[in-house]
Design an enzyme around this catalytic site. Structure first.
Site, mmCIF file in Angstrom:
data_model
loop_
_atom_site.group_PDB
_atom_site.id
_atom_site.type_symbol
_atom_site.label_atom_id
_atom_site.label_comp_id
_atom_site.label_asym_id
_atom_site.label_seq_id
_atom_site.Cartn_x
_atom_site.Cartn_y
_atom_site.Cartn_z
ATOM 1 C CG HIS A 128 -18.269 -1.073 31.416
ATOM 2 N ND1 HIS A 128 -18.788 -2.427 31.837
ATOM 3 C CD2 HIS A 128 -18.899 -0.839 30.317
ATOM 4 C CE1 HIS A 128 -19.767 -2.768 31.095
ATOM 5 N NE2 HIS A 128 -19.917 -1.671 29.999
ATOM 6 C CG HIS A 158 -19.727 2.688 27.403
ATOM 7 N ND1 HIS A 158 -19.439 1.732 26.400
ATOM 8 C CD2 HIS A 158 -20.584 2.029 28.207
ATOM 9 C CE1 HIS A 158 -20.003 0.890 26.621
ATOM 10 N NE2 HIS A 158 -20.486 0.679 27.615
HETATM 11 P P1 AMP Z 1 -21.812 -2.630 27.816
HETATM 12 O O1 AMP Z 1 -22.574 -3.412 26.654
HETATM 13 O O2 AMP Z 1 -22.215 -1.329 28.396
HETATM 14 O O3 AMP Z 1 -21.734 -3.707 29.057
HETATM 15 O O4 AMP Z 1 -20.407 -2.527 27.339
HETATM 16 C C1 AMP Z 1 -19.330 -3.506 27.095
HETATM 17 C C2 AMP Z 1 -18.324 -3.010 26.226
HETATM 18 O O5 AMP Z 1 -17.149 -3.835 26.301
HETATM 19 C C3 AMP Z 1 -18.863 -3.058 24.843
HETATM 20 O O6 AMP Z 1 -19.030 -1.839 24.004
HETATM 21 C C4 AMP Z 1 -17.754 -4.102 24.164
HETATM 22 O O7 AMP Z 1 -17.253 -3.589 22.888
HETATM 23 C C5 AMP Z 1 -16.544 -3.849 25.265
HETATM 24 N N1 AMP Z 1 -15.599 -4.851 25.157
HETATM 25 C C6 AMP Z 1 -16.021 -6.349 25.627
HETATM 26 N N2 AMP Z 1 -14.876 -7.049 25.621
HETATM 27 C C7 AMP Z 1 -13.719 -6.132 25.285
HETATM 28 C C8 AMP Z 1 -12.251 -6.338 25.369
HETATM 29 N N3 AMP Z 1 -11.866 -7.462 25.504
HETATM 30 N N4 AMP Z 1 -11.697 -5.042 25.259
HETATM 31 C C9 AMP Z 1 -12.043 -3.748 24.955
HETATM 32 N N5 AMP Z 1 -13.500 -3.718 25.059
HETATM 33 C C10 AMP Z 1 -14.303 -4.828 25.011
#
Ligand code: AMP
Ligand code: ZN
Length: 137
Positions: free
Chosen positions: A98, A100
């Site tokens: 993903h 950001h």
């Molecule tokens: P990363 O740490 O770069 O893998 O980012 C994962 C992101 O996914 C974090 O910023 C979380 O807040 C976000 N996240 C986890 N679960 C969900 C969810 N169910 N809906 C929206 N965002 C999520």
């Protein structure tokens, strides 16, 4: 299927969906750096950037472009970041790739704490040669 983002894409669990195209979906991050912090996620499960097939990249970047422009417009921003964490050592916590996108504001005090290095002598040439030799297209 244990992957939280696959569940969101399959509409098995709720999310605030901002945009979708053939390759990607964009949602609001539930724990935002700032309100409006979004995630652009490929619809197919790939654990990190290196696993995303080339034919899905244009759709991903299209979604980043559309959503970043909308976030800037919505919050009248002067700047934003987009970034991706790949691997535990880089801070990745959800192992479905993903990107950001987060608003930035003056004096929001968000920064990487960096200790910048300096190349000595021929090191910069050597490092570049090493990477060039590893490039496969
Ligand atoms: P990363 O740490 O770069 O893998 O980012 C994962 C992101 O996914 C974090 O910023 C979380 O807040 C976000 N996240 C986890 N679960 C969900 C969810 N169910 N809906 C929206 N965002 C999520
Ligand atoms: Zn997944």
């Amino acid at each position: 299927m244990a992957c939280i983002f696959c569940k969101i894409i399959a509409k098995e669990i709720p999310a605030e969906i901002l945009f979708e195209n053939d390759s990607a979906i964009a949602i609001l991050d539930v724990n935002p750096i700032h309100y409006g912090h979004a995630l652009v996620i490929p619809k197919n499960h790939h654990k990190d950037f290196l696993e995303v097939p080339e034919n899905e990249l244009p759709g991903m970047m299209h979604a980043v472009h559309v959503v970043a422009r909308a976030i800037v417009k919505s919050f009248d921003l002067r700047g934003f970041n987009f970034f991706s964490n790949n691997g535990t050592v880089a801070g990745q916590s959800v192992f479905h790739f993903h990107i950001h996108i987060t608003p930035r504001y003056p004096d929001d005090n968000i920064r990487f704490v960096l200790q910048l290095k300096r190349y000595e002598g021929e090191e910069m040439k050597d490092v570049a040669a090493k990477i060039r030799a590893s490039i496969q297209e």
